[in-house]
Design a protein around this motif. Structure first.
Motif, PDB file in Angstrom:
ATOM      1  N   GLU A  38       0.971  -1.277   0.253  1.00 49.56           N
ATOM      2  CA  GLU A  38       0.116   0.073   0.198  1.00 49.56           C
ATOM      3  C   GLU A  38       1.028   1.241  -0.126  1.00 49.56           C
ATOM      4  OE1 GLU A  38      -2.403  -0.416   3.160  1.00 49.56           O
ATOM      5  OE2 GLU A  38      -3.716  -1.990   2.400  1.00 49.56           O
ATOM      6  N   ALA A  39       2.084   1.263   0.795  1.00 46.74           N
ATOM      7  CA  ALA A  39       2.792   2.446   0.873  1.00 46.74           C
ATOM      8  C   ALA A  39       3.712   2.624  -0.546  1.00 46.74           C
ATOM      9  CB  ALA A  39       4.088   2.175   1.651  1.00 46.74           C
ATOM     10  N   LYS A  40       3.830   1.652  -1.508  1.00 48.49           N
ATOM     11  CA  LYS A  40       4.459   1.426  -2.832  1.00 48.49           C
ATOM     12  C   LYS A  40       3.096   2.293  -3.590  1.00 48.49           C
ATOM     13  CE  LYS A  40       6.930  -1.738  -5.682  1.00 48.49           C
ATOM     14  NZ  LYS A  40       7.467  -3.066  -5.643  1.00 48.49           N
ATOM     15  N   TRP A  41       1.831   1.672  -3.369  1.00 50.59           N
ATOM     16  CA  TRP A  41       0.922   2.355  -4.428  1.00 50.59           C
ATOM     17  C   TRP A  41       0.880   3.754  -3.973  1.00 50.59           C
ATOM     18  CZ3 TRP A  41      -3.307   4.665  -2.387  1.00 50.59           C
ATOM     19  CH2 TRP A  41      -4.400   4.988  -3.445  1.00 50.59           C
ATOM     20  N   LEU A  42       0.799   4.182  -2.881  1.00 54.58           N
ATOM     21  CA  LEU A  42       1.017   5.599  -2.604  1.00 54.58           C
ATOM     22  C   LEU A  42       1.780   6.374  -3.122  1.00 54.58           C
ATOM     23  CD1 LEU A  42      -0.638   7.791  -0.948  1.00 54.58           C
ATOM     24  CD2 LEU A  42       0.699   7.082   1.049  1.00 54.58           C
ATOM     25  N   ALA A  43       3.406   5.947  -2.947  1.00 49.27           N
ATOM     26  CA  ALA A  43       4.327   6.410  -3.623  1.00 49.27           C
ATOM     27  C   ALA A  43       4.053   6.810  -5.231  1.00 49.27           C
ATOM     28  CB  ALA A  43       5.506   5.699  -3.381  1.00 49.27           C
ATOM     29  N   GLY A  44       3.361   5.690  -5.683  1.00 51.53           N
ATOM     30  CA  GLY A  44       3.199   5.611  -7.220  1.00 51.53           C
ATOM     31  C   GLY A  44       2.157   6.693  -7.553  1.00 51.53           C
ATOM     32  N   GLU A  45       1.125   6.897  -6.588  1.00 48.50           N
ATOM     33  CA  GLU A  45      -0.136   8.161  -6.824  1.00 48.50           C
ATOM     34  C   GLU A  45       0.619   9.253  -6.856  1.00 48.50           C
ATOM     35  OE1 GLU A  45      -3.508   7.450  -7.714  1.00 48.50           O
ATOM     36  OE2 GLU A  45      -2.498   5.520  -8.261  1.00 48.50           O
ATOM     37  N   PHE A  46       1.621   9.289  -5.826  1.00 47.05           N
ATOM     38  CA  PHE A  46       2.209  10.654  -5.832  1.00 47.05           C
ATOM     39  C   PHE A  46       2.968  11.021  -6.869  1.00 47.05           C
ATOM     40  CE2 PHE A  46       0.341  11.075  -1.663  1.00 47.05           C
ATOM     41  CZ  PHE A  46       0.477  12.225  -1.017  1.00 47.05           C
ATOM     42  N   SER A  47       3.695  10.099  -7.318  1.00 46.15           N
ATOM     43  CA  SER A  47       4.371  10.419  -8.581  1.00 46.15           C
ATOM     44  C   SER A  47       3.549  10.716  -9.693  1.00 46.15           C
ATOM     45  CB  SER A  47       5.091   9.180  -8.977  1.00 46.15           C
ATOM     46  OG  SER A  47       6.033   8.963 -10.213  1.00 46.15           O
ATOM     47  N   ARG A  48       2.275  10.085  -9.698  1.00 43.30           N
ATOM     48  CA  ARG A  48       1.576  10.408 -11.005  1.00 43.30           C
ATOM     49  C   ARG A  48       0.934  11.747 -10.956  1.00 43.30           C
ATOM     50  NH1 ARG A  48      -3.871  10.146 -11.536  1.00 43.30           N
ATOM     51  NH2 ARG A  48      -4.325   9.466  -9.367  1.00 43.30           N
ATOM     52  N   LEU A  49       0.581  12.491  -9.645  1.00 40.90           N
ATOM     53  CA  LEU A  49       0.231  13.318  -9.392  1.00 40.90           C
ATOM     54  C   LEU A  49       1.582  14.615  -9.497  1.00 40.90           C
ATOM     55  CD1 LEU A  49      -2.024  13.094  -6.502  1.00 40.90           C
ATOM     56  CD2 LEU A  49      -2.686  13.713  -8.561  1.00 40.90           C
ATOM     57  N   GLY A  50       2.613  14.183  -9.820  1.00 39.42           N
ATOM     58  CA  GLY A  50       3.729  15.058  -9.978  1.00 39.42           C
ATOM     59  C   GLY A  50       4.796  15.392  -8.919  1.00 39.42           C
ATOM     60  N   LYS A  51       4.617  14.519  -8.070  1.00 39.76           N
ATOM     61  CA  LYS A  51       5.577  14.592  -6.756  1.00 39.76           C
ATOM     62  C   LYS A  51       6.680  13.805  -6.892  1.00 39.76           C
ATOM     63  CE  LYS A  51       7.245  15.780  -2.749  1.00 39.76           C
ATOM     64  NZ  LYS A  51       8.047  16.774  -2.699  1.00 39.76           N
ATOM     65  N   LYS A  52       7.956  14.009  -6.823  1.00 40.59           N
ATOM     66  CA  LYS A  52       9.063  12.851  -7.082  1.00 40.59           C
ATOM     67  C   LYS A  52       9.038  12.581  -5.596  1.00 40.59           C
ATOM     68  CE  LYS A  52      12.195  14.513 -10.591  1.00 40.59           C
ATOM     69  NZ  LYS A  52      13.302  14.778 -10.852  1.00 40.59           N
ATOM     70  N   THR A  53       9.580  11.066  -5.622  1.00 39.99           N
ATOM     71  CA  THR A  53       9.625  10.272  -4.298  1.00 39.99           C
ATOM     72  C   THR A  53      10.853  10.649  -3.967  1.00 39.99           C
ATOM     73  OG1 THR A  53       8.521   8.450  -5.251  1.00 39.99           O
ATOM     74  CG2 THR A  53       9.538   8.000  -3.250  1.00 39.99           C
ATOM     75  N   THR A  54      11.121  11.378  -2.842  1.00 39.99           N
ATOM     76  CA  THR A  54      12.271  11.850  -2.103  1.00 39.99           C
ATOM     77  C   THR A  54      12.852  10.730  -1.396  1.00 39.99           C
ATOM     78  OG1 THR A  54      11.112  12.692  -0.205  1.00 39.99           O
ATOM     79  CG2 THR A  54      11.416  14.270  -2.103  1.00 39.99           C
ATOM     80  N   ARG A  55      14.175  11.041  -0.711  1.00 39.58           N
ATOM     81  CA  ARG A  55      14.719  10.124   0.136  1.00 39.58           C
ATOM     82  C   ARG A  55      14.089   9.972   1.323  1.00 39.58           C
ATOM     83  NH1 ARG A  55      19.456   7.908   0.234  1.00 39.58           N
ATOM     84  NH2 ARG A  55      20.403   7.412   2.184  1.00 39.58           N
ATOM     85  N   TRP A  56      13.654  11.363   1.767  1.00 38.29           N
ATOM     86  CA  TRP A  56      12.928  11.184   3.252  1.00 38.29           C
ATOM     87  C   TRP A  56      11.481  10.089   3.238  1.00 38.29           C
ATOM     88  CZ3 TRP A  56       8.542  14.150   5.084  1.00 38.29           C
ATOM     89  CH2 TRP A  56       8.338  14.309   6.452  1.00 38.29           C
ATOM     90  N   MET A  57      10.762  10.239   1.953  1.00 35.55           N
ATOM     91  CA  MET A  57       9.500   9.518   1.897  1.00 35.55           C
ATOM     92  C   MET A  57       9.927   8.078   1.896  1.00 35.55           C
ATOM     93  SD  MET A  57       7.949  12.149  -1.208  1.00 35.55           S
ATOM     94  CE  MET A  57       6.464  11.024  -1.537  1.00 35.55           C
ATOM     95  N   LEU A  58      11.065   7.703   1.115  1.00 29.32           N
ATOM     96  CA  LEU A  58      11.358   6.262   1.170  1.00 29.32           C
ATOM     97  C   LEU A  58      11.988   5.905   2.440  1.00 29.32           C
ATOM     98  CD1 LEU A  58      13.644   6.393  -2.232  1.00 29.32           C
ATOM     99  CD2 LEU A  58      11.145   5.124  -1.847  1.00 29.32           C
ATOM    100  N   GLU A  59      12.536   6.800   2.981  1.00 35.92           N
ATOM    101  CA  GLU A  59      13.012   6.249   4.631  1.00 35.92           C
ATOM    102  C   GLU A  59      11.829   5.968   5.346  1.00 35.92           C
ATOM    103  OE1 GLU A  59      15.616   9.640   5.708  1.00 35.92           O
ATOM    104  OE2 GLU A  59      17.249   8.399   4.495  1.00 35.92           O
TER     105      GLU A  59
END
Length: 79
Positions: A38-59
């Motif tokens: 679900e966290a991976k899906w959320l990161a994908g949705e944020f990417s689709r909305l134009g937000k790059k996945t940051t190091r902090w988000m991955l952590e």
């Protein structure tokens, strides 16, 4: 993902206002998630909305990784 809070929040950001999601929005929504998938899906949705996945988000996603494969996946992205 069927959680109405998350889907409504994402629709609101993607709606007429065109709000770009922030890392703080990501952390807020992570509190409503139960698994790494679900966290991976959320990161994908944020990417689709134009937000790059940051190091902090991955952590922050590491707290949801339960298997070695999930940890290795995050480690590759963090490099």
């Amino acid at each position: 993902m069927k959680d109405p809070i998350i889907t409504d929040y994402l629709q609101w950001m993607n709606g007429e206002r065109g709000i770009r999601p922030s890392a703080r929005d990501f952390i807020y929504l992570l509190q409503k998630i139960n698994s790494y998938q679900e966290a991976k899906w959320l990161a994908g949705e944020f990417s689709r909305l134009g937000k790059k996945t940051t190091r902090w988000m991955l952590e922050q996603m590491t707290y949801f990784a339960f298997s070695v494969d999930e940890c290795l996946d995050l480690h590759k992205k963090l490099e």
